[in-house]
Motif scaffolding. Structure first.
Motif, PDB file in Angstrom:
ATOM      1  N   ALA A   1     105.003  41.058  -5.045  1.00 15.62           N
ATOM      2  CA  ALA A   1     103.726  41.701  -4.711  1.00 15.62           C
ATOM      3  C   ALA A   1     102.731  41.692  -5.865  1.00 15.62           C
ATOM      4  O   ALA A   1     101.537  41.971  -5.652  1.00 15.62           O
ATOM      5  N   ARG A   2     103.151  41.356  -7.065  1.00 22.03           N
ATOM      6  CA  ARG A   2     102.285  41.525  -8.236  1.00 22.03           C
ATOM      7  C   ARG A   2     101.043  40.638  -8.195  1.00 22.03           C
ATOM      8  O   ARG A   2      99.932  41.089  -8.486  1.00 22.03           O
ATOM      9  N   GLU A   3     101.213  39.372  -7.844  1.00 25.25           N
ATOM     10  CA  GLU A   3     100.087  38.448  -7.906  1.00 25.25           C
ATOM     11  C   GLU A   3      98.969  38.852  -6.946  1.00 25.25           C
ATOM     12  O   GLU A   3      97.802  38.951  -7.328  1.00 25.25           O
ATOM     13  N   ILE A   4      99.307  39.076  -5.684  1.00 22.11           N
ATOM     14  CA  ILE A   4      98.283  39.426  -4.697  1.00 22.11           C
ATOM     15  C   ILE A   4      97.681  40.793  -4.983  1.00 22.11           C
ATOM     16  O   ILE A   4      96.483  41.024  -4.772  1.00 22.11           O
ATOM     17  N   THR A   5      98.481  41.717  -5.519  1.00 23.86           N
ATOM     18  CA  THR A   5      97.971  43.043  -5.858  1.00 23.86           C
ATOM     19  C   THR A   5      97.013  42.961  -7.045  1.00 23.86           C
ATOM     20  O   THR A   5      95.933  43.558  -7.029  1.00 23.86           O
ATOM     21  N   LYS A   6      97.397  42.207  -8.060  1.00 23.56           N
ATOM     22  CA  LYS A   6      96.536  42.037  -9.235  1.00 23.56           C
ATOM     23  C   LYS A   6      95.225  41.371  -8.853  1.00 23.56           C
ATOM     24  O   LYS A   6      94.161  41.696  -9.401  1.00 23.56           O
ATOM     25  N   ALA A   7      95.277  40.447  -7.890  1.00 21.08           N
ATOM     26  CA  ALA A   7      94.070  39.744  -7.457  1.00 21.08           C
ATOM     27  C   ALA A   7      93.151  40.636  -6.632  1.00 21.08           C
ATOM     28  O   ALA A   7      91.979  40.297  -6.424  1.00 21.08           O
ATOM     29  N   GLY A   8      93.669  41.762  -6.136  1.00 23.48           N
ATOM     30  CA  GLY A   8      92.863  42.661  -5.323  1.00 23.48           C
ATOM     31  C   GLY A   8      92.985  42.423  -3.836  1.00 23.48           C
ATOM     32  O   GLY A   8      92.210  42.968  -3.050  1.00 23.48           O
ATOM     33  N   GLY A   9      93.995  41.638  -3.435  1.00 20.48           N
ATOM     34  CA  GLY A   9      94.189  41.359  -2.020  1.00 20.48           C
ATOM     35  C   GLY A   9      95.156  42.298  -1.345  1.00 20.48           C
ATOM     36  O   GLY A   9      95.344  42.215  -0.123  1.00 20.48           O
ATOM     37  N   ALA A  10      95.793  43.170  -2.106  1.00 19.60           N
ATOM     38  CA  ALA A  10      96.774  44.091  -1.527  1.00 19.60           C
ATOM     39  C   ALA A  10      96.880  45.335  -2.399  1.00 19.60           C
ATOM     40  O   ALA A  10      96.494  45.333  -3.571  1.00 19.60           O
ATOM     41  N   ARG A  11      97.413  46.375  -1.798  1.00 20.24           N
ATOM     42  CA  ARG A  11      97.767  47.590  -2.518  1.00 20.24           C
ATOM     43  C   ARG A  11      99.266  47.791  -2.355  1.00 20.24           C
ATOM     44  O   ARG A  11      99.769  47.731  -1.231  1.00 20.24           O
ATOM     45  N   THR A  12      99.956  47.980  -3.456  1.00 23.70           N
ATOM     46  CA  THR A  12     101.405  48.138  -3.416  1.00 23.70           C
ATOM     47  C   THR A  12     101.768  49.604  -3.614  1.00 23.70           C
ATOM     48  O   THR A  12     101.297  50.247  -4.558  1.00 23.70           O
ATOM     49  N   ILE A  13     102.590  50.118  -2.713  1.00 20.64           N
ATOM     50  CA  ILE A  13     103.060  51.502  -2.793  1.00 20.64           C
ATOM     51  C   ILE A  13     104.583  51.473  -2.891  1.00 20.64           C
ATOM     52  O   ILE A  13     105.254  51.012  -1.951  1.00 20.64           O
ATOM     53  N   PRO A  14     105.174  51.943  -3.979  1.00 23.32           N
ATOM     54  CA  PRO A  14     106.637  52.022  -4.032  1.00 23.32           C
ATOM     55  C   PRO A  14     107.162  52.885  -2.889  1.00 23.32           C
ATOM     56  O   PRO A  14     106.499  53.849  -2.474  1.00 23.32           O
ATOM     57  N   GLN A  15     108.327  52.565  -2.380  1.00 24.05           N
ATOM     58  CA  GLN A  15     108.836  53.296  -1.220  1.00 24.05           C
ATOM     59  C   GLN A  15     108.958  54.792  -1.495  1.00 24.05           C
ATOM     60  O   GLN A  15     108.717  55.608  -0.601  1.00 24.05           O
ATOM     61  N   ARG A  16     109.307  55.167  -2.715  1.00 33.41           N
ATOM     62  CA  ARG A  16     109.454  56.594  -3.037  1.00 33.41           C
ATOM     63  C   ARG A  16     108.121  57.335  -2.912  1.00 33.41           C
ATOM     64  O   ARG A  16     108.096  58.565  -2.734  1.00 33.41           O
ATOM     65  N   ALA A  17     107.003  56.604  -3.036  1.00 35.20           N
ATOM     66  CA  ALA A  17     105.678  57.221  -2.936  1.00 35.20           C
ATOM     67  C   ALA A  17     105.011  56.948  -1.604  1.00 35.20           C
ATOM     68  O   ALA A  17     103.870  57.381  -1.375  1.00 35.20           O
ATOM     69  N   PHE A  18     105.715  56.274  -0.709  1.00 36.45           N
ATOM     70  CA  PHE A  18     105.137  55.882   0.575  1.00 36.45           C
ATOM     71  C   PHE A  18     105.279  57.042   1.556  1.00 36.45           C
ATOM     72  O   PHE A  18     106.266  57.168   2.283  1.00 36.45           O
ATOM     73  N   THR A  19     104.287  57.904   1.552  1.00 36.73           N
ATOM     74  CA  THR A  19     104.268  59.069   2.431  1.00 36.73           C
ATOM     75  C   THR A  19     103.138  58.918   3.438  1.00 36.73           C
ATOM     76  O   THR A  19     102.237  58.089   3.279  1.00 36.73           O
ATOM     77  N   ALA A  20     103.156  59.739   4.467  1.00 37.78           N
ATOM     78  CA  ALA A  20     102.091  59.708   5.464  1.00 37.78           C
ATOM     79  C   ALA A  20     100.739  59.982   4.812  1.00 37.78           C
ATOM     80  O   ALA A  20      99.739  59.327   5.126  1.00 37.78           O
ATOM     81  N   ALA A  21     100.701  60.946   3.894  1.00 36.32           N
ATOM     82  CA  ALA A  21      99.434  61.297   3.241  1.00 36.32           C
ATOM     83  C   ALA A  21      98.918  60.141   2.388  1.00 36.32           C
ATOM     84  O   ALA A  21      97.714  59.838   2.394  1.00 36.32           O
ATOM     85  N   GLU A  22      99.810  59.487   1.642  1.00 39.84           N
ATOM     86  CA  GLU A  22      99.390  58.374   0.795  1.00 39.84           C
ATOM     87  C   GLU A  22      98.902  57.202   1.643  1.00 39.84           C
ATOM     88  O   GLU A  22      97.899  56.561   1.319  1.00 39.84           O
ATOM     89  N   LEU A  23      99.610  56.923   2.729  1.00 39.33           N
ATOM     90  CA  LEU A  23      99.184  55.827   3.600  1.00 39.33           C
ATOM     91  C   LEU A  23      97.817  56.121   4.201  1.00 39.33           C
ATOM     92  O   LEU A  23      96.937  55.252   4.236  1.00 39.33           O
ATOM     93  N   ALA A  24      97.611  57.351   4.681  1.00 37.31           N
ATOM     94  CA  ALA A  24      96.320  57.708   5.262  1.00 37.31           C
ATOM     95  C   ALA A  24      95.190  57.533   4.250  1.00 37.31           C
ATOM     96  O   ALA A  24      94.103  57.042   4.587  1.00 37.31           O
ATOM     97  N   LYS A  25      95.450  57.911   3.014  1.00 41.81           N
ATOM     98  CA  LYS A  25      94.429  57.771   1.971  1.00 41.81           C
ATOM     99  C   LYS A  25      94.068  56.304   1.755  1.00 41.81           C
ATOM    100  O   LYS A  25      92.878  55.944   1.684  1.00 41.81           O
TER     101      LYS A  25
END
Length: 383
Positions: A300-324
């Motif tokens: 996920a690093r390349e596309i995230t660094k380029a600004g094409g994606a946002r990476t959320i670690p599973q431990r931080a993947f909550t409903a509130a974080e996704l909604a944001k």
């Protein structure tokens, strides 16, 4: 074709290995070569990929399970190698190409024994266990990323960046514009956990989308791939939240699903990343934490660094974080379109062709140099 050859592709049974193998098979066949696939039971039955390809199932052992497990695996690998040697006498392959996964190992060991040239392709940003085991003995290593972890310095001279091949139907999406998103238009979300689905996406995504403001939530249209054991509960959640959603355990036409989507919520498997960057689709990525060597985070690093994606670690993947994150994307139409362009910039649309060039060149000692020079000069530019 006067110089038609026979090639054997050896791949594990998951989509991450099988999809690029199928793309290479189609490219080599289009050049007039004969192609055979060696895999396990899952691989040869992978839906929609190898209908026109000669297939063979060989025993292969997966390491693990203590001393008895290792012994059983060793026996299976040796049995698979013997069967592969007999197969090579019949097919007389010009080269054997491995795509990783334990089912690829017996075929590669047999090729070493028979003196047949070998190439391996690594789909992930971390060299996989089987590829790591054989990398020192193969003639060429093809990679999907410029930076690949677990590579030894001594392998640099035979390493070639080609990208991760995707199906032609996915490549054609590069010719289609990103779907227009009006301020009050439908916001289309594709949720996919890869060929095996992902329970965490089914647990979090419906509740996360339900936290969006009402005016935004009413614009949503969701296509969600879920595991068979999760699909009923996921459907019930979407219905309770009054969010229109189409659910399936398998998305047969993934290219069309990608073409339809404004944003994709997904794992960060190799084929998923390759298809997102080929199509140019913004994504929210949740890497599988148990993936070997944490390779999905690396993917996920390349596309995230380029600004094409946002990476959320599973431990931080909550409903509130996704909604944001979804709200940030959906309320900035220009930003969303820019993210699509940046995702597309990471794609390597010539991957299948360049991998086929490398495979064909393996017989001529100087040809791989041309492949490397071609990459340096921009043949693999993210067009």
């Amino acid at each position: 074709m006067t110089n038609a050859r026979s090639y054997v592709l050896a791949a594990g049974g998951t989509g991450g290995h099988m999809v690029p193998a199928a793309a290479l098979a189609a490219e080599l066949a289009s050049r007039g070569h004969h192609v055979a696939l060696v895999s396990d039971d899952r691989g040869v039955r992978f839906p929609g990929l190898f209908e026109d390809v000669e297939t063979h199932v060989l025993p292969a052992g997966r390491l693990g399970g203590g001393p008895l497990g290792y012994l059983r695996a060793g026996r299976n690998v040796l049995a698979g190698r013997s069967m592969a040697l007999r197969l090579y006498k019949e097919l007389k392959p010009a080269a054997v190409i491995g795509f990783g996964g334990y089912p690829a190992l017996p075929s590669l060991l047999a090729a070493f024994r028979a003196g047949i040239p070998t190439v391996i392709h690594e789909q992930n940003a971390v060299l996989g266990r089987v590829n790591r085991f054989v990398a020192g003995r193969v003639k060429a290593i093809a990679t999907s990323y410029d930076q690949v972890e677990r590579m030894k310095p001594g392998w640099t001279a035979k390493t070639h960046l080609v990208g991760n091949p995707v199906r032609e139907a996915v490549l054609r999406l590069r010719e289609r514009p990103y779907p227009a998103l009006d301020e009050d238009g439908i916001f289309r979300v594709l949720v996919t956990g890869g060929s095996q689905g992902a329970t965490v996406l089914s647990q979090v995504v419906p509740d996360g989308l339900a936290l969006l403001p009402v005016h935004f939530r009413r614009r949503l249209q969701v296509t969600h791939q879920a595991r068979i054991e999760d699909i009923d509960s996921v459907r019930a959640k979407y219905q309770a939240h009054e969010i229109p959603a189409d659910l399936a355990t398998y998305i047969a036409d993934m290219p069309e699903a990608l073409a339809w989507a404004h944003v994709v919520i997904a794992r960060a498997g190799a084929s998923t990343i390759a298809e997102l960057t080929a199509a140019g689709r913004p994504a929210i990525l949740v890497p599988l934490p148990s993936a070997t060597d944490d390779h999905q985070t690396a993917n996920a690093r390349e596309i995230t660094k380029a600004g094409g994606a946002r990476t959320i670690p599973q431990r931080a993947f909550t409903a509130a974080e996704l909604a944001k994150q979804i709200q940030k994307l959906g309320l900035d139409t220009q930003g969303l379109e820019n993210a699509a362009v940046r995702a597309r910039s990471c794609g390597r649309p010539h991957a299948a062709s360049d991998l086929a060039d490398l495979v064909e060149s393996i017989h001529a000692p100087t040809a791989p140099i041309a492949i490397r020079r071609k990459a340096i000069q921009g043949r693999l530019a993210h067009a």
